[in-house]
Design a protein around this motif. Structure first.
Motif, PDB file in Angstrom:
ATOM      1  N   UNK A   1      43.678  44.163  50.293  1.00  0.00           N
ATOM      2  CA  UNK A   1      44.366  45.278  49.651  1.00  0.00           C
ATOM      3  C   UNK A   1      45.405  44.811  48.630  1.00  0.00           C
ATOM      4  N   UNK A   2      45.347  43.527  48.253  1.00  0.00           N
ATOM      5  CA  UNK A   2      46.169  43.002  47.159  1.00  0.00           C
ATOM      6  C   UNK A   2      45.411  42.993  45.834  1.00  0.00           C
ATOM      7  N   UNK A   3      44.178  43.492  45.840  1.00  0.00           N
ATOM      8  CA  UNK A   3      43.381  43.615  44.618  1.00  0.00           C
ATOM      9  C   UNK A   3      42.716  44.982  44.600  1.00  0.00           C
TER      10      UNK A   3
ATOM     11  N   UNK B   1      41.854  33.985  41.287  1.00  0.00           N
ATOM     12  CA  UNK B   1      43.052  34.631  41.858  1.00  0.00           C
ATOM     13  C   UNK B   1      42.757  35.268  43.211  1.00  0.00           C
ATOM     14  N   UNK B   2      41.469  35.493  43.530  1.00  0.00           N
ATOM     15  CA  UNK B   2      41.151  36.119  44.818  1.00  0.00           C
ATOM     16  C   UNK B   2      39.964  35.444  45.509  1.00  0.00           C
ATOM     17  N   UNK B   3      39.555  34.278  45.027  1.00  0.00           N
ATOM     18  CA  UNK B   3      38.416  33.608  45.650  1.00  0.00           C
ATOM     19  C   UNK B   3      38.812  33.057  47.024  1.00  0.00           C
ATOM     20  N   UNK B   4      37.869  32.950  47.935  1.00  0.00           N
ATOM     21  CA  UNK B   4      38.193  32.453  49.276  1.00  0.00           C
ATOM     22  C   UNK B   4      38.851  31.080  49.275  1.00  0.00           C
TER      23      UNK B   4
ATOM     24  N   UNK C   1      50.254  46.074  44.035  1.00  0.00           N
ATOM     25  CA  UNK C   1      49.920  45.276  42.861  1.00  0.00           C
ATOM     26  C   UNK C   1      51.200  44.942  42.099  1.00  0.00           C
ATOM     27  N   UNK C   2      51.194  43.769  41.442  1.00  0.00           N
ATOM     28  CA  UNK C   2      52.324  43.385  40.588  1.00  0.00           C
ATOM     29  C   UNK C   2      51.867  42.932  39.208  1.00  0.00           C
ATOM     30  N   UNK C   3      50.558  42.991  38.946  1.00  0.00           N
ATOM     31  CA  UNK C   3      49.990  42.541  37.668  1.00  0.00           C
ATOM     32  C   UNK C   3      48.847  43.458  37.285  1.00  0.00           C
ATOM     33  N   UNK C   4      48.819  43.811  35.984  1.00  0.00           N
ATOM     34  CA  UNK C   4      47.710  44.573  35.398  1.00  0.00           C
ATOM     35  C   UNK C   4      47.371  43.944  34.059  1.00  0.00           C
TER      36      UNK C   4
ATOM     37  N   UNK D   1      43.955  51.595  29.393  1.00  0.00           N
ATOM     38  CA  UNK D   1      44.972  52.398  30.075  1.00  0.00           C
ATOM     39  C   UNK D   1      45.184  51.797  31.459  1.00  0.00           C
ATOM     40  N   UNK D   2      46.086  50.832  31.546  1.00  0.00           N
ATOM     41  CA  UNK D   2      46.288  50.090  32.791  1.00  0.00           C
ATOM     42  C   UNK D   2      46.663  51.012  33.945  1.00  0.00           C
ATOM     43  N   UNK D   3      47.443  52.056  33.660  1.00  0.00           N
ATOM     44  CA  UNK D   3      47.952  52.921  34.723  1.00  0.00           C
ATOM     45  C   UNK D   3      46.844  53.751  35.351  1.00  0.00           C
ATOM     46  N   UNK D   4      46.000  54.333  34.516  1.00  0.00           N
ATOM     47  CA  UNK D   4      44.901  55.154  35.038  1.00  0.00           C
ATOM     48  C   UNK D   4      43.829  54.296  35.690  1.00  0.00           C
ATOM     49  N   UNK D   5      43.488  53.182  35.055  1.00  0.00           N
ATOM     50  CA  UNK D   5      42.469  52.295  35.630  1.00  0.00           C
ATOM     51  C   UNK D   5      42.961  51.667  36.926  1.00  0.00           C
ATOM     52  N   UNK D   6      44.206  51.255  36.942  1.00  0.00           N
ATOM     53  CA  UNK D   6      44.885  50.699  38.119  1.00  0.00           C
ATOM     54  C   UNK D   6      44.113  49.530  38.745  1.00  0.00           C
ATOM     55  N   UNK D   7      43.577  48.665  37.904  1.00  0.00           N
ATOM     56  CA  UNK D   7      42.867  47.488  38.406  1.00  0.00           C
ATOM     57  C   UNK D   7      43.867  46.336  38.546  1.00  0.00           C
ATOM     58  N   UNK D   8      44.741  46.472  39.514  1.00  0.00           N
ATOM     59  CA  UNK D   8      45.836  45.537  39.670  1.00  0.00           C
ATOM     60  C   UNK D   8      45.580  44.448  40.696  1.00  0.00           C
TER      61      UNK D   8
END
Length: 263
Positions: free
Chosen positions: A157-159, A170-173, A202-205, A211-218
């Motif tokens: 839930x950090x991605x 950044x998220x690989x095992x 999330x702390x990075x987008x 549109x970082x806010x709507x996409x929210x892929x953080x």
């Protein structure tokens, strides 16, 4: 009690005004910056001192990396480590009068391909984390806080999508395992997740998002840890999502926590 913030500023000279805004709005006692992209002598310290942040310890490079700790509490330089002997300005430490040590760390991003055989930067990232682990094993920290852009989002839930991010740097095992080994070796407690144990954080987008806010892929790449002997003193964690929408923002936002400890 003191409050500490960490922020990958992506050029402290370009975004000095945003740093000043954070210091004025949130007034953390200590602010740790990463990716300053500046020699130490060119950091605009006069602006920050005018806001009450009279103490600074830093390590810098022209155009790359760079870490700084700004404080309105007295601090003294507690050295730095060149993890994996990369010759990069990626770590600096400061000591509070109480003896608490603040470590400010900027872990390498690791490039685009999660394979060290074809991507030197990914290998450097893993080596940096391994060296951190070994340093903690050799000299286990006490009464210490570690913050910074660790460039790894460890939890599902950090991605924004665990399944789609498993092959994304950044998220690989393998990265998550290396970070966990370093955390375990130092007896570090994730203060943000101690305070906010459930739900996406999330702390990075990416700048690439229209549109970082709507996409929210953080992703949660920025962390505040404390050693087990003082972790219970950490509280009031928060992530300033709104800062991603400031004018000419960094792609990271500040992460804050307070500690019921003498400075």
């Amino acid at each position: 009690m003191f409050t500490l913030a960490t922020w990958n500023i992506n050029s402290v000279r370009l975004r000095a005004g945003l740093v000043a805004r954070l210091l004025g709005d949130e007034a953390p006692d200590i602010l740790c910056l990463q990716e300053c992209k500046s020699p130490v002598e060119k950091i605009p310290v006069e602006m920050f001192q005018a806001l009450g942040y009279r103490w600074i310890v830093a390590r810098g490079q022209k155009g790359y990396n760079g870490v700084a700790i700004l404080s309105r509490l007295p601090i003294e330089d507690a050295g730095h480590r060149d993890h994996a002997r990369l010759g990069h300005a990626r770590h600096v430490a400061a000591r509070l009068p109480s003896g608490v040590i603040i470590h400010n760390v900027y872990v390498p991003a690791g490039g685009d391909e999660p394979d060290r055989t074809v991507n030197v930067k990914f290998g450097q990232k893993l080596d940096f984390l391994t060296d951190m682990r070994d340093a903690f094993r050799a000299d286990r920290p006490q009464r210490s806080i570690l913050v910074g852009d660790l460039n790894i989002a460890p939890r599902e839930d950090d991605v924004w999508s665990h399944r789609q991010m498993l092959r994304v740097v950044s998220h690989t095992p393998v990265e998550v395992a290396h970070l966990a080994d370093a955390q375990e070796a130092g007896g570090w407690v994730d203060i943000t997740r101690q305070d906010i144990p459930q739900g996406p954080l999330y702390s990075w987008w990416s700048y690439r998002a229209r549109d970082w806010d709507s996409a929210d892929r953080g992703r949660r790449l920025d962390h505040i840890w404390a050693t087990g002997d003082i972790a219970a003193a950490g509280h009031a964690s928060r992530i300033l999502r709104a800062a991603r929408g400031w004018d000419q923002p960094s792609d990271h936002v500040p992460v804050l926590a307070s500690f019921d400890l003498p400075a």
